[in-house]
Design an enzyme around this catalytic site. Structure first.
Site, PDB file in Angstrom:
ATOM      1  N   PRO A 100       0.807  -1.224   0.000  1.00 22.19           N
ATOM      2  CA  PRO A 100       0.000   0.000   0.000  1.00 22.19           C
ATOM      3  C   PRO A 100       0.838   1.272   0.000  1.00 22.19           C
ATOM      4  O   PRO A 100       1.755   1.397   0.786  1.00 22.19           O
ATOM      5  CB  PRO A 100      -0.793  -0.114   1.304  1.00 22.19           C
ATOM      6  N   ASP A 139      -2.200   2.926   2.391  1.00 26.89           N
ATOM      7  CA  ASP A 139      -1.572   3.071   3.695  1.00 26.89           C
ATOM      8  C   ASP A 139      -2.045   4.402   4.257  1.00 26.89           C
ATOM      9  O   ASP A 139      -1.837   5.436   3.644  1.00 26.89           O
ATOM     10  CB  ASP A 139      -0.050   3.078   3.513  1.00 26.89           C
ATOM     11  N   TRP A 583       4.313   0.571  10.057  1.00 23.24           N
ATOM     12  CA  TRP A 583       4.910  -0.578   9.356  1.00 23.24           C
ATOM     13  C   TRP A 583       4.369  -1.897   9.893  1.00 23.24           C
ATOM     14  O   TRP A 583       4.374  -2.902   9.191  1.00 23.24           O
ATOM     15  CB  TRP A 583       6.432  -0.558   9.494  1.00 23.24           C
ATOM     16  N   GLN A 619      12.855  -1.663   0.256  1.00 21.13           N
ATOM     17  CA  GLN A 619      11.835  -2.273   1.112  1.00 21.13           C
ATOM     18  C   GLN A 619      12.344  -3.516   1.821  1.00 21.13           C
ATOM     19  O   GLN A 619      11.637  -4.102   2.636  1.00 21.13           O
ATOM     20  CB  GLN A 619      10.567  -2.591   0.317  1.00 21.13           C
ATOM     21  N   TRP A 623       8.857  -2.860   4.028  1.00 20.76           N
ATOM     22  CA  TRP A 623       7.710  -3.749   3.931  1.00 20.76           C
ATOM     23  C   TRP A 623       8.091  -5.233   3.843  1.00 20.76           C
ATOM     24  O   TRP A 623       7.504  -6.080   4.495  1.00 20.76           O
ATOM     25  CB  TRP A 623       6.872  -3.321   2.724  1.00 20.76           C
ATOM     26  N   LYS A 657      18.093  10.837  -6.725  1.00 22.67           N
ATOM     27  CA  LYS A 657      16.945  10.094  -7.223  1.00 22.67           C
ATOM     28  C   LYS A 657      15.844  11.079  -7.585  1.00 22.67           C
ATOM     29  O   LYS A 657      15.846  12.218  -7.139  1.00 22.67           O
ATOM     30  CB  LYS A 657      16.472   9.080  -6.198  1.00 22.67           C
ATOM     31  N   LYS A 660       9.940  14.219  -5.304  1.00 22.65           N
ATOM     32  CA  LYS A 660       9.031  15.355  -5.331  1.00 22.65           C
ATOM     33  C   LYS A 660       9.741  16.597  -4.800  1.00 22.65           C
ATOM     34  O   LYS A 660       9.577  17.697  -5.319  1.00 22.65           O
ATOM     35  CB  LYS A 660       7.806  15.039  -4.478  1.00 22.65           C
TER      36      LYS A 660
END
Length: 1097
Positions: A100, A139, A583, A619, A623, A657, A660
RNA sequence: GGGCGUAUAGCUCAGUUGGCUAGAGCGCCGCCCUGAUAAGGCGGAGGUCCCAGGUUCAAGUCCUGGUACGCCCA
């Protein structure tokens, strides 16, 4: 080669707008002149053409929009799921877990990358016949949501939130956390990711949260949870601990001046002190932590100096003595001692507040101690430093934290109670000075973290936190990890495996508001201790008499009941204030999304672990990890079977990277509307980023354009070619794999290999490999099969040979669409429905390779032929012999070259020779070169290897009758070397790749060959002129030529050929007459003038 | 400060248990071919395989130590 296109069609296709329609087509919004993409097949009506008119230069974004509309209208996604049976007890389901995302920001290219992979694999599995439900997940909880809400509400800090009201604050979080859900949905839709937004799951749903507390209770029952104090960055101004994430925000670390003090501690005398008082020196930049000092640490291997001054001996790191020159002036060094010899000694507490603390006030050994800063003896206040806490804990010293939430001393520190700790530095230093313990006081400037919201310096402070005892089952996780297929493979034992091996207990509580509450109720009177853990709404209802409609704070905190263990009836059971780490919630996704175990019990138990997940490689710490922890702890299973870890997108420079906050990417809409979503999908799926690498991404760069040019256009062009001629002929093709034609058999066998290899790559989750296979197939299809088969489509009569060509191309294209459907869902569906007339490629089964003929030998021979042509063209180039100039012969000398007999005509055409000779007579055309097998011989010969290699290079070797070779004084047995071919000097020849055959080209140009060459050159020039004149392919012309003198004879010899090729009804020699389309050019070295006039009217 | 990863052509990347003159695609230059193609074919230019040591008959590949970058942790 015989070009009969114009003549073939000119006589009978009048009325078909082959060339004339082009300008019109180009202005059409999509790839079809009419909305054929929606129309059923038209073959039932013989008066209409069998296939839609296809625009040779379509707008792919427009096609994509049409396909999207059709999918929506026909509910293609829903059908694709519903068509596949779940099977007995769901045995035919393929389980995909959607990780999510937070929806409080817009999705960017990184999300698209993940989403493309999340779409491609389920599409493939669906075609394989599996039922793949795809639920979208959101999420919702956690700090990012809270931070955004604080900002929007214009409040800051825990106190402010409490003043605002937890209920109102959480309501705001609830409404703003899905603020961009609509945008997400429309992007996901636009990029052709098929996922169910209706039946989505949200981590803030009551059912989801109930499963989460169920999981918590399971851990509680298994004894895997405990509460402990741990040191964390803490903002006393905002009254909240901060996550590491927050302390890393820009401008968090900046220079700050703090007092640095060197202080003495008096050691408890022991034998060996010779009756002289011993003091140790410690150094700190946080004097306010000295009242909480409970120990000191030394490095066991560090040398400590013992200096005597005025009858007192001082102990400090030998390397640090220089820093205190002034203070220790006149001191005499009386010895040195290793740190380990100090370990265990006790000292007098500096302050009386915690003098009774067990095991405290001793010298401890710690490896992290050094002499870079301070005295080499480290002050330890376990309540305010992580290292301090760990070392003290290991030595049985309990934490003390005499500082309250707002950063003021508590009543334990009687002298400065209620004073902010930073402000207390001064009076504490003053006190130390008066007590004679202060050796040195200086000002120290260092980089220090500040609270990004209040701008105040952070402190480190131990806070109570709940932990999962991960270390208890760490080894089991390491074992279970072996069952997972990781892409790339090295993640298993590398990034993820290592991380598991070093796993520490997991802090799962947060002193926050918006999250699943920790479901523990505690007695509020320590005299009557009791703790209850709840794992369901039922349990809560049983004990509290009400069934919560919402598990969020503050409602859950309102559930209070008398402590059953308190006979006085005064103490109450109250919920602990913390909420769970978000998490923990996302890691609970496999069961919480289906409200297990309260619902879907048997389904979950037979569908865990999931088959597939994909996220970016970091991740492994997020996750993937929390799934693994909870999967292992709760079910003793690895939670997923296959996991793709993709890399990250970098900006074009590769420095940062895409993010935003950098604003270093352009709007995705722009890419979707200029290049199309399929181009972006292919670009990303075919890149090394799908194998864990990173990808520099520039939406304006050539990379995306290359995909259109090199992948999408060729597929479309093949489709265009097919429909163009099939419509001219009015032929409807059918799926057939039994054509006897050579090229058909080749491409069908090649297609079979495509189906097999792509299936294998997809089964191995190698998406980039899949793209490679498709690309090389497209090359064979367009640049060999279609190009070499063109004249079959041009033939005038409706022969079987021609029908074979149509049927085969149709069959291959339909199959290609299916194979490429997961990677190019739009374009393949447009082509597929254009060919089949109905349905959707995404409702099809994966092609069965068994339905296509196997013929690997033919595929290999054909590749061989292509090699021969390459080498021959290189020879032509080398000798300045243009391809249009016919040559007498080409010889292929090599073992088994007779195998190419049936393919000789292809070579003849392709390289323009009159004859192709195939011979096994190698000696006549080639010489042998020795190629020793280095891998075999190296270990055997060792140093002698060098001599053998030298001999090989110089050609100084001998072949014996028994098949052995002598070289460099060594005898090489058969099998230890190869003999490769090299073309003979003086011959216009060249070896084939693989060095087992040579190609010899006859370069003698006879006058006859030269004349034919001129004729062909002239045809080419005239065709070019026709194009420039914008004549239709079928237009007949009147032609005037004024050729150089030397060519006149050649042109006259081949006049009939020329006229036929260029559809000339008349051919006159000399200058063009008035009104003719005139072109001045050259033929050979001379000037050429062409005059053309269309007789079409 | 620690851990993990990466470093090969202008760009994006292959390169197996160490083994032939280090490859591919794209881009660039030249030539060729071309009435489905925004394509195709051939050739060329372009490389200190990050650096320094070491092991070996042989190192892009293995070992040691650096450097740079990325990610994670502190």
């Amino acid at each position: 080669m015989c070009r009969r296109v114009p003549s073939a069609h000119g006589s009978r296709v009048e009325g078909y707008p082959v060339g004339e329609g082009r300008c019109l087509q180009a202005r059409r919004p999509s790839g079809f002149r009419q909305s054929a993409v929606f129309s059923p097949a038209m073959s039932s009506n013989p008066n209409q053409q069998p296939y839609p008119d296809v625009d040779p230069r379509p707008s792919y974004p427009a096609i994509e929009r049409e396909i999207l509309a059709r999918w929506k209208e026909e509910k293609t996604f829903e059908q694709s799921v519903a068509n596949r049976p779940a099977g007995k007890n769901g045995s035919n389901e393929y389980v995909f877990y959607d990780g999510p995302p937070f929806a409080n920001g817009l999705p960017h290219y990184g999300h698209f990358l993940t989403s493309y992979a999340k779409d491609a694999v389920p599409r493939y599995q669906t075609m394989r016949g599996r039922r793949v439900e795809r639920r979208f997940g959101w999420d919702c909880h956690g700090l990012p949501a809270e931070m955004a809400s604080e900002k929007e509400l214009g409040i800051s800090g825990r106190q402010a939130i409490q003043d605002h009201g937890i209920g109102a604050f959480n309501e705001h979080c609830r409404s703003s956390v899905l603020k961009y859900a609509g945008e997400w949905e429309s992007y996901i839709d636009r990029m052709a990711r098929w996922v169910d937004f209706e039946d989505d799951y949200k981590t803030m749903d009551l059912s989801y949260m109930e499963s989460v507390i169920w999981a918590f209770k399971q851990l509680w029952d298994k004894g895997l949870l405990y509460e402990k104090h741990r040191v964390m960055p803490y903002s006393w101004a905002a009254e909240t601990p901060l996550s590491n994430f927050e302390t890393r925000l820009d401008n968090s670390y900046r220079p700050r001046q703090d007092p640095a003090v060197t202080v003495t501690l008096t050691l408890v005398p022991q034998d060996g002190d010779q009756g002289v008082p011993h003091k140790i020196l410690i150094w700190t930049t946080t004097p306010w932590t000295l009242p909480s000092n409970l120990a000191v640490a030394v490095g066991p291997d560090i040398d400590y100096a013992v200096l005597e001054q005025d009858g007192v001996r001082y102990v400090l790191g030998a390397a640090t003595v220089g820093k205190l020159q002034k203070q220790l002036a006149g001191a005499e060094e009386v010895g040195t001692v290793k740190g380990r010899d100090l370990v265990g000694r006790s000292y007098e507490p500096l302050f009386p507040y915690f003098a009774d603390q067990e095991n405290a006030f001793r010298v401890l050994g710690a490896d992290f101690v050094d002499t870079e800063e301070g005295t080499g003896i480290v002050h330890m206040a376990p309540g305010f430093g992580e290292d301090d806490q760990l070392i003290c804990e290991a030595n049985g010293i309990e934490v003390v934290v005499p500082v309250d939430d707002s950063g003021r001393f508590t009543e334990e520190v009687t002298d400065w109670v209620g004073i902010n700790v930073l402000e207390a530095n001064k009076p504490i230093i003053k006190h130390l000075k008066e007590a004679g313990a202060l050796v040195k006081h200086e000002t120290y400037e260092h980089n220090y973290p500040h609270c990004w919201r209040t701008d105040q310096p952070l402190i480190y402070k131990a806070l109570g936190s709940w932990y999962v005892r991960v270390t208890d089952f760490r080894d089991r996780m390491v074992e279970l990890n072996q069952e997972i297929r990781w892409i790339p493979e090295h993640v298993r034992d590398g990034q993820f495996g290592k991380w598991l091996e070093g796993a520490r207990d997991w802090s799962i509580s947060r002193n926050r508001f918006w999250g699943t509450p920790i479901p523990i109720w505690k007695s509020d009177d320590p005299a009557y201790p009791r703790m209850d853990c709840y794992g369901s709404l039922d349990e809560l209802e049983r004990d509290f008499g009400v069934r919560p409609k919402d598990l969020h704070r503050p409602y859950i905190d309102e559930l209070v009941r008398p402590n059953p263990d308190d006979p006085t009836g005064k103490s109450m059971m109250r919920r602990v204030p913390e909420v769970l780490d978000c998490w923990f919630e996302s890691g609970s996704m496999p069961y919480a999304q289906v409200h297990y175990p309260f619902e879907n019990k048997s389904w979950f138990e037979s569908h865990f672990p999931g088959d597939f997940i994909v996220e970016y490689v970091a991740q492994t710490r997020g996750w993937f990890y929390t799934l693994m922890v909870l999967g292992t702890a709760l079910f003793d299973r690895a939670p997923f079977r296959n996991c793709i870890c993709h890399g990250i997108l970098l900006e074009p420079s590769g420095e940062r990277k895409l993010g935003k906050r950098y604003g270093n990417y352009s709007s995705p809409d722009e890419v979707f509307e200029t290049r199309g979503a399929d181009a972006l999908r292919w670009y990303m799926m075919s890149s090394p980023i799908m194998r864990g690498g990173n990808l520099r991404f520039d939406s304006g760069d050539t990379g995306l354009g290359d995909v259109t040019r090199l992948v999408i256009n060729p597929i479309w062009n093949a489709f265009y070619f097919f429909t163009l001629y099939a419509n001219i002929d009015g032929t409807r093709a059918r799926f057939r794999t039994d054509s006897e034609q050579l090229l058909d058999r080749y491409i069908l066998a090649k297609t079979r290999e495509l189906v097999e290899t792509v299936g294998a790559k997809m089964d191995a989750y190698d998406l980039a490999g899949t793209c490679q296979e498709i690309t090389s197939f497209i090359d064979a299809l367009n640049n060999w099969y279609i190009r070499r088969s063109r004249d079959r489509f041009w033939g005038a009569e409706a022969t079987q040979e021609k029908q074979d060509a149509y049927d085969t191309l149709y069959t291959v294209l339909v199959t290609l669409c299916k194979v490429a459907a997961p990677m190019l869902p739009f374009i393949t569906d447009a082509v597929f429905t254009g060919l089949v007339g109905e349905g959707s490629v995404h409702l099809e089964d994966w092609p069965d390779a068994e339905n296509l003929p196997a013929n690997h030998a033919l595929v290999a021979d054909m590749d061989r032929v292509r090699d021969v042509c390459s080498v021959t063209l290189a020879l032509r180039e080398e000798h300045g012999l243009r391809t249009r100039l016919p040559l007498a012969s080409l010889t292929v000398a090599g073992r088994d070259s007779a195998r190419l007999e049936s393919l000789a005509h292809l070579m003849r055409d392709e390289v323009n020779v009159k004859a192709v000779e195939l011979t096994e007579d190698l000696e006549a055309h080639a010489t042998f070169v020795l190629a020793p097998d280095r891998r075999l011989l190296g270990p055997k010969l060792g140093k002698a290897m060098k001599a053998v290699l030298d001999a090989t290079r110089s050609g100084d070797w001998t072949l014996h009758d028994d098949g052995t070779v002598t070289a460099g004084g060594q005898v090489l047995d058969a099998g230890e070397f190869e003999l490769r071919l090299e073309s003979k000097e003086g011959e216009t020849s060249s070896a084939l790749p693989g060095n087992d055959a040579v190609v010899v080209l006859d370069v003698v140009v006879t006058p006859e060959l030269a004349a034919e060459g001129w004729a062909r050159d002239l045809v080419r020039k005239i065709q070019q002129a026709r194009k420039e004149a914008d004549f239709a392919v079928t237009d007949r012309i009147e032609l005037a030529v004024d050729v150089p003198e030397g060519c006149v004879a050649a042109v006259k010899t081949h006049e009939a050929y020329i006229k036929e090729q260029v559809l000339a009804e008349t051919l006159t020699y000399g200058s063009p007459s008035d009104g003719m389309f005139t072109v001045e050019t050259t033929l050979g070295e001379g000037a050429l003038t062409l005059g053309l006039r269309s007789t079409a009217g």
